[in-house]
Design an enzyme around this catalytic site. Structure first.
Site, short mmCIF file in Angstrom:
data_model
loop_
_atom_site.label_atom_id
_atom_site.label_comp_id
_atom_site.label_asym_id
_atom_site.label_seq_id
_atom_site.Cartn_x
_atom_site.Cartn_y
_atom_site.Cartn_z
N CYS A 44 0.85 -1.19 0.00
CA CYS A 44 0.00 0.00 0.00
C CYS A 44 0.89 1.25 0.00
O CYS A 44 1.77 1.38 0.85
CB CYS A 44 -0.89 -0.02 1.23
SG CYS A 44 -1.92 1.45 1.41
N CYS A 47 0.29 3.13 3.54
CA CYS A 47 0.68 2.61 4.86
C CYS A 47 1.73 1.50 4.82
O CYS A 47 2.21 1.08 5.86
CB CYS A 47 -0.55 2.12 5.63
SG CYS A 47 -1.24 0.57 5.02
N CYS A 97 -7.60 -0.83 1.13
CA CYS A 97 -6.61 -1.39 2.07
C CYS A 97 -7.27 -1.53 3.42
O CYS A 97 -7.81 -0.56 3.97
CB CYS A 97 -5.41 -0.44 2.16
SG CYS A 97 -4.25 -0.90 3.46
N CYS A 100 -5.50 0.82 6.34
CA CYS A 100 -5.63 2.28 6.42
C CYS A 100 -6.89 2.81 5.73
O CYS A 100 -7.14 4.01 5.76
CB CYS A 100 -4.39 2.97 5.86
SG CYS A 100 -4.22 2.85 4.08
N CYS A 120 -8.27 -5.04 -10.11
CA CYS A 120 -7.82 -4.00 -11.02
C CYS A 120 -7.37 -2.82 -10.16
O CYS A 120 -8.20 -2.11 -9.59
CB CYS A 120 -8.98 -3.63 -11.94
SG CYS A 120 -8.56 -2.43 -13.21
ZN LIG Z 1 -2.92 1.02 3.44
#
Ligand SMILES: [Zn+2]
Length: 132
Positions: A44, A47, A97, A100, A120
């Site tokens: 990510c 984060c 995610c 976060c 995607c």
């Molecule tokens: Zn994240």
């Protein structure tokens, strides 16, 4: 992990902020990770949580969806969160995610995927960590 929108703005580039925090979509074929085929982890961009492994990345053949990095599966089932998204008059599944809450992209059905699923994902929502 909770940050205020001002803190996110300081931490992220304007493009990353737009995609991750305002559910934006990058221009197709513009992303830096579209052709990233080395061995490693996609984390990510907000984060740092590992979201996808390079071995689940594949080339989708769905017209209109081949302009963004495609993954057949998440690194761990609890790394991402899936929610219904009915914006723009379409029914889609949004991928965020789980750590976060940042927007990553959308999940589609895809017969050309090894799992039948197509994550995607915007390049700008990810960073790549190469493994030796
Ligand atoms: Zn994240």
């Amino acid at each position: 992990m909770k940050l205020s929108e001002d803190e996110w703005k300081k931490k992220l580039t304007p493009e990353q902020y737009h995609i991750l925090r305002e559910k934006g979509t990058e221009t197709p074929f513009s992303g830096k990770l579209l052709h990233q085929d080395s061995n490693g982890d996609f984390v990510c961009a907000a984060c740092g949580t590992v979201l996808f492994h390079s071995d689940s990345k594949y080339d989708s053949t769905i017209p209109g969806l081949e302009g963004w990095p495609s993954f057949a599966d998440a690194a761990k089932s609890d790394a991402v969160e899936l929610t219904d998204d009915n914006t723009f008059g379409m029914h889609r599944t949004e991928v965020t995610c789980k750590t976060c809450g940042s927007h990553l992209g959308h999940l589609f059905d895809d017969e050309s995927s090894p799992t039948g699923k197509h994550y995607c994902i915007n390049s700008a929502a990810l960073d790549f960590q190469e493994k030796q």
